[in-house]
Scaffold this motif. Structure first.
Motif, PDB file in Angstrom:
ATOM      1  N   SER A 119      33.575  19.578  47.470  1.00 39.02           N
ATOM      2  CA  SER A 119      33.892  19.832  46.063  1.00 39.02           C
ATOM      3  C   SER A 119      32.829  20.660  45.362  1.00 39.02           C
ATOM      4  CB  SER A 119      34.049  18.503  45.325  1.00 39.02           C
ATOM      5  OG  SER A 119      32.825  17.779  45.318  1.00 39.02           O
ATOM      6  N   LYS A 120      31.817  21.117  46.125  1.00 33.48           N
ATOM      7  CA  LYS A 120      30.711  21.874  45.540  1.00 33.48           C
ATOM      8  C   LYS A 120      29.998  21.040  44.480  1.00 33.48           C
ATOM      9  CE  LYS A 120      32.990  26.292  46.451  1.00 33.48           C
ATOM     10  NZ  LYS A 120      33.513  27.552  45.864  1.00 33.48           N
ATOM     11  N   ASN A 122      30.859  17.993  42.952  1.00 36.32           N
ATOM     12  CA  ASN A 122      31.616  17.445  41.833  1.00 36.32           C
ATOM     13  C   ASN A 122      31.133  16.022  41.558  1.00 36.32           C
ATOM     14  OD1 ASN A 122      33.837  15.948  40.441  1.00 36.32           O
ATOM     15  ND2 ASN A 122      34.854  17.932  40.562  1.00 36.32           N
ATOM     16  N   ALA A 180      41.042  13.314  47.114  1.00 39.04           N
ATOM     17  CA  ALA A 180      40.018  14.284  46.727  1.00 39.04           C
ATOM     18  C   ALA A 180      39.777  15.299  47.839  1.00 39.04           C
ATOM     19  CB  ALA A 180      38.716  13.555  46.388  1.00 39.04           C
ATOM     20  N   TYR A 183      42.628  17.763  47.950  1.00 39.30           N
ATOM     21  CA  TYR A 183      42.607  18.680  46.802  1.00 39.30           C
ATOM     22  C   TYR A 183      41.531  19.751  46.965  1.00 39.30           C
ATOM     23  CZ  TYR A 183      41.925  20.367  42.036  1.00 39.30           C
ATOM     24  OH  TYR A 183      41.778  21.166  40.938  1.00 39.30           O
ATOM     25  N   PHE A 184      40.326  19.332  47.325  1.00 36.96           N
ATOM     26  CA  PHE A 184      39.231  20.295  47.424  1.00 36.96           C
ATOM     27  C   PHE A 184      39.354  21.172  48.671  1.00 36.96           C
ATOM     28  CE2 PHE A 184      37.089  16.972  44.768  1.00 36.96           C
ATOM     29  CZ  PHE A 184      36.973  17.755  43.633  1.00 36.96           C
ATOM     30  N   GLY A 187      41.234  24.407  48.107  1.00 38.37           N
ATOM     31  CA  GLY A 187      40.474  25.501  47.507  1.00 38.37           C
ATOM     32  C   GLY A 187      39.667  26.300  48.499  1.00 38.37           C
TER      33      GLY A 187
END
Length: 330
Positions: A119-120, A122, A180, A183-184, A187
């Motif tokens: 998530s970089k 998050n 999570a 979702y990430f 990206g």
């Protein structure tokens, strides 16, 4: 006195304990094979990975020994003695609860760090996972303390609130972690088939892991709430921590090997379960399409120097190695 079989259901009490012990023994055997495979394939891996694998395996070894002792006590030593169910639970049956919860918490923390990387950094999502993990561990400790004070094994239903809270928090944390990651990971897609196939594989793995652990947690929760006076829910709980440990060991063992060892200390950009695309200091990441390899650079005509960097869309995944350097890295 009426026969014991007419007073209690042997299948849902002692039988459930025996089946749960057998299933957990199989799961522990698989875990031991994975631990052996890890140390054999990654002898030069960084020391904290080795310590973590060793600690989890030792926790599970003690946990399995405690389960075996409890099952032997009720199925062999106290066989045919109805008063055994009217006495307080044996200490090994109680302590194994917190051992299993500790293993689950360690694995969840590692998975939370995985979300942190993908998530970089998050903070809200990662902190939510960590909070759920620590809250579940605290609830398990509270359950263990209270279990030492109940007068009869048949009174374990009085701990339904604390037990349900611990199991519910564990299940919720698994769902949040899997969601999570999915979702990430979306990206990280680049539009290139090779890169996207890796992302799809990692997404599928995250879903499968979350579904399996959540399903066992949910089954244990439902059985404990509906049938707290028998031991069926214990059979599921015996296996739960080993499913967590096996998923973690599988994440380590599916990293791609380089020269048979793929580790952080070697010349490799192979990602690990925590660091996708983290390169070593000795590795230079070269674009495979627009760069000229060092080995062939001396043979290239002067017209290729200086090199012209050509931008392309969509941009590749930041700090991720070429698709051919991936295994099923996790």
């Amino acid at each position: 006195m009426a026969p014991i079989s007419s007073l209690i259901d042997l299948n849902s009490t002692f039988g459930a304990l025996f089946v749960g012990f057998g299933a957990s023994s199989v799961a522990f055997g698989v875990l031991s094979m994975q631990a052996y495979s890890y140390f054999r394939r990654y002898p030069s891996d960084v020391w904290w990975y080795k310590c973590l694998v060793g600690a989890i395996w030792l926790f599970e070894l003690v946990d399995q020994a405690f389960i075996g002792h409890a099952v032997y006590f009720y199925v062999v030593t106290k066989w045919g003695q109805i008063l055994a169910l009217l006495q307080g639970p044996i200490w090994t049956l109680i302590v194994q609860v917190v051992l299993g919860a500790t293993v689950g918490a360690l694995v969840k923390i590692c998975f939370g760090l995985r979300v942190w990387r993908f998530s970089k950094h998050n903070v809200p999502v990662t902190m939510l996972i960590m909070f759920g993990t620590l809250a579940q561990l605290a609830a398990a400790f509270l359950f263990t303390v209270k279990a030492f004070h109940i007068q009869s094994l048949a009174q374990v239903g009085s701990l339904k609130l604390v037990g349900s809270l611990a199991l519910g928090l564990g299940m919720a944390t698994d769902v949040i972690t899997a969601a999570a990651l999915c979702y990430f990971l979306r990206g990280l897609k680049t539009g290139y088939n090779r890169d996207d196939s890796i992302v799809n594989t990692l997404t599928l793995y995250a879903i499968n892991t979350g579904v399996l652990t959540s399903a066992i947690s949910l089954s244990t929760l439902i059985l404990f709430d509906l049938m707290p006076t028998n031991f069926v829910f214990m059979a599921f709980y015996f296996v739960l921590s080993k499913v967590y440990a096996n998923s973690f060991f599988a994440a380590l063992n599916t990293r791609r090997s380089v020269r048979g060892r793929g580790t952080e200390n070697e010349h490799t950009t192979v990602p690990t379960f925590l660091m996708i695309g983290q390169t070593t200091n000795k590795e230079v990441h070269v674009d495979p399409i627009y760069s000229i390899s060092t080995a062939n650079r001396s043979q290239v005509n002067a017209e290729y120097s200086p090199r012209i960097e050509v931008p392309r869309e969509p941009q590749p995944i930041v700090a991720m190695p070429p698709a051919q350097q991936y295994g099923q890295a996790w």
